[in-house]
Design an enzyme around this catalytic site. Structure first.
Site, PDB file in Angstrom:
ATOM      1  CD  GLU A 173     -98.707   6.294  26.542  1.00 42.91           C
ATOM      2  OE1 GLU A 173     -99.610   6.350  27.173  1.00 42.91           O
ATOM      3  OE2 GLU A 173     -97.789   5.391  26.622  1.00 42.91           O
ATOM      4  CD  GLU A 292     -94.152   6.342  28.856  1.00 44.52           C
ATOM      5  OE1 GLU A 292     -94.792   5.401  29.204  1.00 44.52           O
ATOM      6  OE2 GLU A 292     -94.527   7.538  28.625  1.00 44.52           O
TER       7      GLU A 292
END
Ligand code: AHR
Length: 511
Positions: A173, A292
């Site tokens: 991320e 995710e």
């Protein structure tokens, strides 16, 4: 009653079921590792400190691959801290989760646990505070046989044989301002490209995942993937996707339709991959690692500038985001799994985040029991029963109105056909909060013999759509037999209760 007609044809296939679609995620966050999979001193702990009760549930759930060690955690992590004699391992601050990391658990412990759990390791490297050198050292430590500094250190630390880790994430991320070492797309793209090259020079057999957007709402979504892939397309096998969903202000209908958003999100990333591939005249195909995804109730966790800052003191394994999943959440999770399976030609890795305690299908208490959440069941059944070829379905379903997506199909479906096993597996969700759904499966090129399994998860007697399993009532929500299912004139007919997820397995032969 809503009606739905689903046509499936043996010859209309999407591709083989990618086994890595049933992945999970263990992060050094909250109580996922400590008091989750690992708790020395627990009555159920084995000699290495792994919780046997949790391990049994993990095996029953059946993840095929588990991502480790983060998540946001990895962007400040020094992997060297987690290897070697425990008494020499440093205690550190984990800035991502405002916790203390004792480093009692590290790479060796995870690899050993993964063997017991029979899962593949998916290892993330830190591209937040670290870079090329630490990543290539880690590959050498993990995968090089012997005779070099890092590989011999691994052997000295007790692992004679290489870990042979194939799957590696190039950071986590890094498009997010909350991430330690947040970068622009060009900064990250160049770093990922050079890190990938250096890691592959150590072990050419590895597969690499570049970081995609943290979610579809990121202001850089689209342009981030485009820039990152422009730098890395020839160096990586995958680009990641992350998405978490929740019910907002009691709007259950929209929440139940969020797989529509997931479908669109995936289709958007596929378009970007294909655009970069075409413009760069690349021959290789980059797939998606949706590493995710889940339901996550982010209430109380967000502040304006730090979405992931939590009000925990500096302590080891604080109790963080231990969401209790109810019937509605389980049905939504079932539709996410359907979305992923329907995209199984392009999404070939997916990880439900996370595995234990932290937004997880499995819960455990320190010194206490472990139990299944409602969301355990759709995952467990799809991981066990989806096999062979994914079928391209034609679904003609009655609609349910939603504020966010307009009218959406009441019945959501995905299916597989395994010619060797002679089984069709159909995964169904009835999103309607009001009506049951009558589903007719029209089989083309397949003759149904008998129903070998029919199970449903729905509102339990005396409960409601918010009923969830708890430590004191661990089986409030689970699977029961789907009674109203049968074969008539070669067609399979089933009635799904309102708000339900179901699996029907049919023994069949090619016709
Ligand atoms: O899974 C919880 C967190 O969500 C992860 O650490 C991060 O990658 C994501 O934002």
């Amino acid at each position: 009653m809503t009606q739905a007609r689903i046509t499936l044809d043996r010859d209309f296939t999407i591709g083989p079921v990618p086994r890595r679609l049933f992945g999970s995620f263990v992060e050094h966050m909250g109580r996922c590792v400590y008091t989750g999979i690992y708790e020395p001193g627990h009555p159920q702990a084995d000699a290495q400190g792994y919780r046997r009760d949790v391990l049994e549930l993990v095996k029953e759930m059946g993840p095929t691959v588990v991502r480790y060690p983060g998540g946001n955690f990895v962007s400040g992590y020094r992997w060297e801290d987690g290897v070697g004699p425990r008494e020499d391992r440093p205690v550190r601050i984990d800035g991502a989760w405002h916790s203390i990391e004792t480093n009692a658990f590290g790479l060796h412990e995870f690899v050993d646990w993964a063997k017991l759990a029979d899962v593949e390791v998916m290892e993330a490297v830190n591209l937040g505070t670290r870079g090329v050198e630490e990543a290539r050292s880690l590959v050498e430590y993990a995968n090089h046989p012997s005779g070099t500094y890092w590989s011999d250190l691994r052997r000295k630390n007790g692992a004679e044989d290489p870990f042979d880790i194939k799957l590696w994430c190039l950071g986590n991320e890094l498009d997010g301002p909350w991430q330690i070492g947040h970068k622009t797309a060009d900064e990250y793209g160049r770093l990922a490209q050079e890190t990938a090259k250096a890691m592959r020079l150590v072990d050419p057999s590895i597969e690499l995942v570049a970081v995609g957007s943290s979610n579809r709402q990121m202001p850089t979504f689209g342009s981030w993937e485009h820039s990152v892939l422009t730098h890395t397309y020839s160096e990586v096998e995958y680009i990641s996707m992350h998405a978490y969903y929740q019910e907002h202000a009691g709007d259950a209908a929209s929440f139940l339709a969020e797989a529509v958003d997931m479908d669109e999100f995936i289709d958007g990333v596929i378009s970007t991959i294909d655009a970069v591939k075409a413009a760069g005249k690349h021959k290789n195909q980059v797939d998606i690692s949706f590493d995710e995804w889940n339901v996550w109730y982010q209430r109380g966790l967000e502040t304006e500038d730090q979405p992931h800052k939590v009000a925990a003191g500096w302590k080891p394994y604080p109790r963080l985001i231990e969401d209790a999943y109810n019937v509605t959440d389980a049905v939504v999770v079932g539709t996410f799994l359907n979305s992923l399976l329907r995209h199984g030609d392009r999404v070939t890795i997916a990880n439900q985040a996370q595995l234990v305690n932290v937004i997880a299908p499995i819960r455990s208490e320190e010194g206490g029991p472990a139990w299944r959440q409602s969301s355990f069941w759709p995952f467990a059944r799809m991981a066990a029963l989806a096999s062979g070829q994914i079928l391209r379905l034609a679904v003609d379903s009655g609609k349910v109105p939603t504020a966010k997506f307009g009218d959406v199909d009441a019945v959501d479906a995905a299916a597989t056909w395994d010619a060797e096993r002679g089984t069709i597996a159909v995964f169904l969700a009835n999103r309607s909060l009001e009506e049951s759904a009558e589903v007719e499966l029209d089989l083309r090129g397949l003759a149904a013999d008998r129903i070998t399994r029919a199970e449903v998860l729905t509102i339990p007697a005396g409960g409601d759509r918010l009923t969830a399993n708890t430590e004191d009532n661990q089986d409030a929500v689970g699977l029961t037999r789907l009674e109203s299912v049968g074969i008539e004139d070669g067609k399979v007919r089933a009635t799904l209760p309102k708000l339900s997820w179901a699996v029907v397995e049919i023994a069949a032969a090619a016709s």
